[in-house]
Scaffold this active site. Structure first.
Site, PDB file in Angstrom:
ATOM      1  N   SER A  32       0.834  -1.210   0.000  1.00 34.40           N
ATOM      2  CA  SER A  32       0.000   0.000   0.000  1.00 34.40           C
ATOM      3  C   SER A  32       0.868   1.259   0.000  1.00 34.40           C
ATOM      4  O   SER A  32       0.489   2.281  -0.588  1.00 34.40           O
ATOM      5  CB  SER A  32      -0.978  -0.009   1.171  1.00 34.40           C
ATOM      6  OG  SER A  32      -0.318   0.147   2.393  1.00 34.40           O
ATOM      7  N   ARG A  61      13.059  -7.722   5.431  1.00 32.89           N
ATOM      8  CA  ARG A  61      14.329  -8.413   5.642  1.00 32.89           C
ATOM      9  C   ARG A  61      15.331  -7.452   6.270  1.00 32.89           C
ATOM     10  O   ARG A  61      15.391  -6.280   5.882  1.00 32.89           O
ATOM     11  CB  ARG A  61      14.916  -8.906   4.304  1.00 32.89           C
ATOM     12  CG  ARG A  61      14.020  -9.861   3.535  1.00 32.89           C
ATOM     13  CD  ARG A  61      13.865 -11.194   4.200  1.00 32.89           C
ATOM     14  NE  ARG A  61      15.124 -11.882   4.408  1.00 32.89           N
ATOM     15  CZ  ARG A  61      15.235 -12.985   5.149  1.00 32.89           C
ATOM     16  NH1 ARG A  61      14.171 -13.511   5.745  1.00 32.89           N
ATOM     17  NH2 ARG A  61      16.411 -13.567   5.299  1.00 32.89           N
ATOM     18  N   LEU A  95      18.939  -6.014   6.570  1.00 32.72           N
ATOM     19  CA  LEU A  95      19.978  -5.856   5.550  1.00 32.72           C
ATOM     20  C   LEU A  95      21.362  -5.848   6.198  1.00 32.72           C
ATOM     21  O   LEU A  95      21.538  -5.333   7.304  1.00 32.72           O
ATOM     22  CB  LEU A  95      19.739  -4.555   4.786  1.00 32.72           C
ATOM     23  CG  LEU A  95      18.425  -4.565   3.981  1.00 32.72           C
ATOM     24  CD1 LEU A  95      17.998  -3.149   3.614  1.00 32.72           C
ATOM     25  CD2 LEU A  95      18.565  -5.438   2.736  1.00 32.72           C
ATOM     26  N   ASN A 108      13.599   4.194   4.612  1.00 26.47           N
ATOM     27  CA  ASN A 108      12.676   3.187   5.136  1.00 26.47           C
ATOM     28  C   ASN A 108      11.509   3.894   5.815  1.00 26.47           C
ATOM     29  O   ASN A 108      11.639   5.020   6.293  1.00 26.47           O
ATOM     30  CB  ASN A 108      13.386   2.306   6.171  1.00 26.47           C
ATOM     31  CG  ASN A 108      12.502   1.194   6.703  1.00 26.47           C
ATOM     32  OD1 ASN A 108      11.789   0.535   5.934  1.00 26.47           O
ATOM     33  ND2 ASN A 108      12.533   0.969   8.009  1.00 26.47           N
ATOM     34  N   ASP A 156      16.315   0.045  12.204  1.00 19.78           N
ATOM     35  CA  ASP A 156      15.341   1.105  12.518  1.00 19.78           C
ATOM     36  C   ASP A 156      15.971   2.227  13.346  1.00 19.78           C
ATOM     37  O   ASP A 156      15.277   2.943  14.071  1.00 19.78           O
ATOM     38  CB  ASP A 156      14.108   0.534  13.247  1.00 19.78           C
ATOM     39  CG  ASP A 156      13.389  -0.518  12.404  1.00 19.78           C
ATOM     40  OD1 ASP A 156      13.345  -0.373  11.174  1.00 19.78           O
ATOM     41  OD2 ASP A 156      12.888  -1.499  12.985  1.00 19.78           O
TER      42      ASP A 156
HETATM   43  C1  GAR Z   1       3.840  -0.650   6.792  1.00 19.20           C
HETATM   44  O1  GAR Z   1       3.099  -0.372   7.959  1.00 19.20           O
HETATM   45  C2  GAR Z   1       5.299  -0.375   7.038  1.00 19.20           C
HETATM   46  O2  GAR Z   1       5.534   0.753   7.829  1.00 19.20           O
HETATM   47  C3  GAR Z   1       5.726  -1.626   7.733  1.00 19.20           C
HETATM   48  O3  GAR Z   1       5.055  -2.662   7.063  1.00 19.20           O
HETATM   49  C4  GAR Z   1       3.837  -2.150   6.509  1.00 19.20           C
HETATM   50  C5  GAR Z   1       3.838  -2.452   5.034  1.00 19.20           C
HETATM   51  O4  GAR Z   1       2.598  -2.132   4.455  1.00 19.20           O
HETATM   52  N1  GAR Z   1       7.134  -1.806   7.686  1.00 19.20           N
HETATM   53  C6  GAR Z   1       7.826  -2.433   8.627  1.00 19.20           C
HETATM   54  O5  GAR Z   1       7.321  -2.936   9.598  1.00 19.20           O
HETATM   55  C7  GAR Z   1       9.319  -2.479   8.369  1.00 19.20           C
HETATM   56  N2  GAR Z   1       9.960  -3.261   9.393  1.00 19.20           N
HETATM   57  P1  GAR Z   1       2.435  -2.053   2.868  1.00 19.20           P
HETATM   58  O6  GAR Z   1       3.046  -3.330   2.283  1.00 19.20           O
HETATM   59  O7  GAR Z   1       0.970  -2.005   2.666  1.00 19.20           O
HETATM   60  O8  GAR Z   1       3.139  -0.825   2.398  1.00 19.20           O
END
Ligand code: GAR
Length: 209
Positions: A13, A90, A92, A106, A144
């Site tokens: 998304s 993943r 990195l 990110n 992060d």
């Molecule tokens: C999002 O909430 C993003 O911030 C999170 O995964 C979701 C992906 O949603 N990312 C993490 O947790 C990174 N460790 P999407 O596939 O609908 O963009």
């Protein structure tokens, strides 16, 4: 326009928000979408918009280092000025991160530095926090832990569960990520030699909100 490669693992998304902004005139072009998960719905989103896709399945590699080498080789084939992690799940290697220093972003579903890692929405609810949010940051070797450029806050509401909270945060993510990628594409945002993010020529000591 700036060449961008987007890395995903799932629904995509955030990728969709970036595609929509591009189609509405933002000064970047998503040259490819790469997923480590063959079934990620984000790949379908890319195809619908004529964006090339690649799958690099981490299960096809003996270790993290060799996966990252293959991933970097594929990314570099598109010669991007920016690599965007959009729900890429993943970890990195430091070598990979160093290779993209200053051009790797990110998005993380928390008010960093709070709640690095996974299951942020559940952890926020368990802690009884009254606010939560999302952060866009430059990637450094610390998970992060890179400098945050832009954050958005959302309230935690009575009766929230991890899904309702995640949906509220995602809505903000879809606003944040295109904003930051646009800043970068416009040459307004960069990482300086000391690893500090600069926006419009000024060091960002605090994230923008
Ligand atoms: C999002 O909430 C993003 O911030 C999170 O995964 C979701 C992906 O949603 N990312 C993490 O947790 C990174 N460790 P999407 O596939 O609908 O963009």
């Amino acid at each position: 326009p700036l060449a961008v490669v987007v890395l995903i693992s799932g629904n995509g998304s955030n990728l969709q928000a970036l595609i929509d902004a591009q189609e509405q005139g933002a000064p970047y072009r998503i040259r490819a979408v790469i997923s480590n998960e063959p079934t990620a719905f984000g790949l379908e989103r890319a195809r619908r918009h004529g964006i090339p896709t690649q799958v690099i399945d981490h299960r096809d590699y003996p270790d993290r280092a060799s996966f990252d080498v293959a991933l970097a080789k594929t990314i570099d084939g598109y010669d991007p000025g920016l690599v965007v992690l959009a729900g890429f799940m993943r970890i990195l290697t430091p070598e990979f991160v160093a290779h993209y220093r200053g051009r790797l972003l990110n998005i993380h579903p928390s008010l960093l530095p709070k709640y690095r890692g996974l299951h942020t929405h559940r952890r926020v609810l368990e802690a009884g926090d009254t606010e939560h949010g999302a952060s866009v940051h430059f990637v450094t070797p610390e998970l992060d832990g890179g400098p945050v450029v832009l954050q958005a806050r959302v309230p935690v509401q009575p009766g929230d569960d991890p899904d309702t909270l995640a949906a509220r945060v995602l809505k903000q993510e879809h606003r944040l990520y295109p904003t930051v990628v646009r800043w970068f594409a416009e040459g307004r945002l960069w990482l300086d030699g000391s690893g500090r993010p600069c926006l419009d020529g000024e060091v960002l000591d605090e994230p923008r909100r």
